[in-house]
Design an enzyme around this catalytic site. Sequence first.
Site, short mmCIF file in Angstrom:
data_model
loop_
_atom_site.label_atom_id
_atom_site.label_comp_id
_atom_site.label_asym_id
_atom_site.label_seq_id
_atom_site.Cartn_x
_atom_site.Cartn_y
_atom_site.Cartn_z
CB SER B 159 -5.48 90.73 -2.40
OG SER B 159 -5.06 91.10 -1.12
NE ARG B 229 -10.68 100.32 3.68
CZ ARG B 229 -10.58 99.45 2.69
NH1 ARG B 229 -10.18 98.22 2.95
NH2 ARG B 229 -10.88 99.78 1.45
CG ASP B 325 1.81 94.09 -3.32
OD1 ASP B 325 1.79 94.32 -2.10
OD2 ASP B 325 1.02 93.30 -3.88
CG HIS B 358 -1.92 94.79 -2.14
ND1 HIS B 358 -1.52 93.57 -2.65
CD2 HIS B 358 -3.17 94.60 -1.64
CE1 HIS B 358 -2.50 92.69 -2.47
NE2 HIS B 358 -3.50 93.28 -1.87
CG ASP B 359 -5.35 99.58 -3.33
OD1 ASP B 359 -5.73 98.45 -2.98
OD2 ASP B 359 -5.78 100.63 -2.83
#
Lengths: 221, 386
Positions: B159, B229, B325, B358-359
């Site tokens: 990232s 967040r 992602d 993405h994680d």
Amino acid sequence: MRPVIREDFKEILRLVRPGSRVLDVGCGEGELLEILAREKQVDGRGVEISPEGVAAGLSRGLAVVQGDADRDLDHFATKAFDYAVLSQTLQAVRHPRHVLGELLRIADNAIVSFPNFGHWRVRWSLVSRGRMPETRALPEPWWSTPNIHLCTLADFLSLCEDLDLRIDACAALAEGRPARSIDPTKSIENWRAEAAIFLLSRRGDAEPTEPTAPRDDLFGG
Amino acid sequence: MTAATATTKEAFCGDGGTWRFPTDKPLRLDSGGELAPLEIAYRTYGTLNADKSNAVLVCHALTGDQHCAGEHPVSGKPGWWTRLIGPGLPLDPTRHFIICSNVIGGCMGSTGPASINPATGQAYGLSFPVITIADMVRAQAMLVEALGVQTLFAVVGGSMGGMQVLQWAADYPDKLFSAVIIASAARHSAQNIAFHEVGRQAVMADPDWRGGAYALHGVRPEKGLAVARMAAHITYLSEPALQRKFGRELQRDGLSWGFDADFQVESYLRHQGASFVDRFDANSYLYITRAMDYFDLAQTHGGILAEAFRKARDVRFCVLSFTTDWLYPTAENRHIVRALNAVGARASFVEIESDKGHDAFLLDEPVMNAALSGFMAAADQARGLA
């Protein structure tokens, strides 16, 4: 003990100059690149469509990019390699003409192998049974084969002519037997060869690459 | 316990602290001007070998920190990349000297907007200069040099960490042997910038933000930061992952017919937001997201990304992306690979099948682990570390 090396790989190994730069398009798990690095100190790169293949290549210490021969050759720099290898993949690509052109833009030489649809077993299957052939070189039934652009030796020669490519060497391949150097223009070879491997270069190069070995030695000599 | 395992454990718990650069060694900034005094919080794992050839720099993502491995000394939680860093893992402190620093602009000990501005005696707040990924990397380079490392065996990051790796390749190609970029991009897309803007606006809309001077007023814009967040967290996941984890499951029997967290996914996001404000500074969030938005490696190289890598042809690159992602999709990663191929760099690339979004780069992904293990093992061998 060393593992058994495929006959077509042996031919490629014979052909490639030591220390040269080789791009293997459709490199699978990177077996050929590993052999080339070990035996010929080749600086190799691979292109492979399956993530499992790429991961296997990486674990062999190779540089492999996941990609599709149809779409992803255009980002390689012109003349970045001495050889581009396309082993048993040409018939499975969507744009064989484009791919072949790209191979000879990226590299001075292309090494291309494919099953010969002019082989007598193929012709026999069509003529006698009226069925799509299932042979050693073309093992899958028509509905599951990855091959979409099959051709004969004669077809391939005419494409090379069309793209202004020079055939520097050619050999017939058969499973379990050493490659046999042939003259691909002879129509008997179009009947006899199950599969064939070609060394190609571009005609009209200002500086044609000098083969280090005499031509006879290039394939099976 | 044998002596050998004791050494391993000791090495793995990590070392480090905060490096204070003297005021005559300021950090030159892309925005013009300099930042001094400068502090960089860092952690190291393993030991530098005699010929100083085994140093690995790990670059963290937006809200990560220097505690990438072992146990976090304060929270007691495992470091954010313990799946990849440890004995027997691709980054191995028994073989590598692993360095991870908190980026400048951060809030875990490196100089950032919450640091005291020596000129005023107050927290910088918005008087902190805008920083870039290149500034972060320049600071890392100062730290690495201060630690006695001339050449890094590898720079590795996912990232935003991947952006730093790309910047390293562009700015310090001679100091790199290999580079790993995971789920990243060579530029921030309009969509990425859009999501970051939502987050920043949420922070700045909180009445407790006080124009960035909340520290002065003894308050914190917790609600705004939590919302930022929550929005960002959605972008780190994927629809299938959310569906699998929560679906439309309710918190309790029946609906509340109000705006409580009826759905489990709501409760999850609220928890993510609430726990984030405990560990992160709102102004740092503004500065770091800005740094990512400004990132466009091609733009600083005449608009041609390949130019950024022209001098990095001898570096061994590995680029990894994930199928689901949508924040840093495969196309963005492939864009990097194309530029690397265009200059004939030694590049490898795999798109990994995963439904975790993405994680995924922080989670257990066997294909990623295998690819990284293979790449690092080959690099180890080429570098004589194996």
